[in-house]
Write a protein that holds these residues in place. Sequence first.
Motif, PDB file in Angstrom:
ATOM      1  N   SER A 276      69.160  52.359   5.232  1.00  0.00           N
ATOM      2  CA  SER A 276      69.256  53.541   4.374  1.00  0.00           C
ATOM      3  C   SER A 276      68.494  53.287   3.073  1.00  0.00           C
ATOM      4  O   SER A 276      68.137  52.156   2.756  1.00  0.00           O
ATOM      5  CB  SER A 276      70.723  53.875   4.084  1.00  0.00           C
ATOM      6  OG  SER A 276      71.310  52.880   3.259  1.00  0.00           O
TER       7      SER A 276
ATOM      8  N   SER B 235      68.227  53.675  -1.169  1.00  0.00           N
ATOM      9  CA  SER B 235      68.936  53.836  -2.435  1.00  0.00           C
ATOM     10  C   SER B 235      67.898  53.993  -3.527  1.00  0.00           C
ATOM     11  O   SER B 235      66.827  53.400  -3.464  1.00  0.00           O
ATOM     12  CB  SER B 235      69.818  52.617  -2.725  1.00  0.00           C
ATOM     13  OG  SER B 235      70.907  52.560  -1.833  1.00  0.00           O
TER      14      SER B 235
ATOM     15  N   ASP C 228      71.976  56.759  -0.158  1.00  0.00           N
ATOM     16  CA  ASP C 228      72.142  57.557   1.061  1.00  0.00           C
ATOM     17  C   ASP C 228      73.436  57.167   1.765  1.00  0.00           C
ATOM     18  O   ASP C 228      74.111  58.005   2.347  1.00  0.00           O
ATOM     19  CB  ASP C 228      70.957  57.368   2.007  1.00  0.00           C
ATOM     20  CG  ASP C 228      69.688  58.012   1.488  1.00  0.00           C
ATOM     21  OD1 ASP C 228      69.747  58.803   0.516  1.00  0.00           O
ATOM     22  OD2 ASP C 228      68.611  57.719   2.039  1.00  0.00           O
TER      23      ASP C 228
END
Length: 178
Positions: free
Chosen positions: A28, A30, A48
């Motif tokens: 993910s 950030s 996220d």
Amino acid sequence: QNNAEFKAVYSGDTAGNLVMARRMPDGSLSRRYVRRQADGVHITWKHDNIAYYSEFSDTVEPLDTGYDPRPRLWYKDAVEKKGLVWSEVYIFASDRQPGITCTIPHYDSRGVLLGVTAVDISVLDLSYYLGAMQVTEHTRLFITDDSDRLVALQMRDPKEVDRLFRKKLDDKVGYDVL
């Protein structure tokens, strides 16, 4: 998101502010915002994956010790060389993994420095990228630096990682782990 080998993309300005997008261990993204203000250095995160808020949360640090991109090597090298700079392989502070950083300064139309933008590239991810390229049976891909030191080589399997972290001692002894 289109460049899985990028660990982070960030830009620091001449006032000491920073904007960063960072790939987290789960893949993910950030975002980290560093704003220098009169009352301190404000660090704000947007993740996220909300689980990262427990480890990377918003903070305010003192101005004299808070994060400032300007004295960092990546920033200073780009400003000093006035152009694109590739770092040597080093260990990223964020995840303790080897990587390289590419930086470039930005100027306004009068030639006044606005800031520096950087991209962190993981050596492992770069090697996996090379490993995914379609080549002929006996072709081997690798990347070296200006001093002919190995930066990345084709890897398809995580078990091959030991091949990356070896250095040649001499022609008789062979290789040793870095």
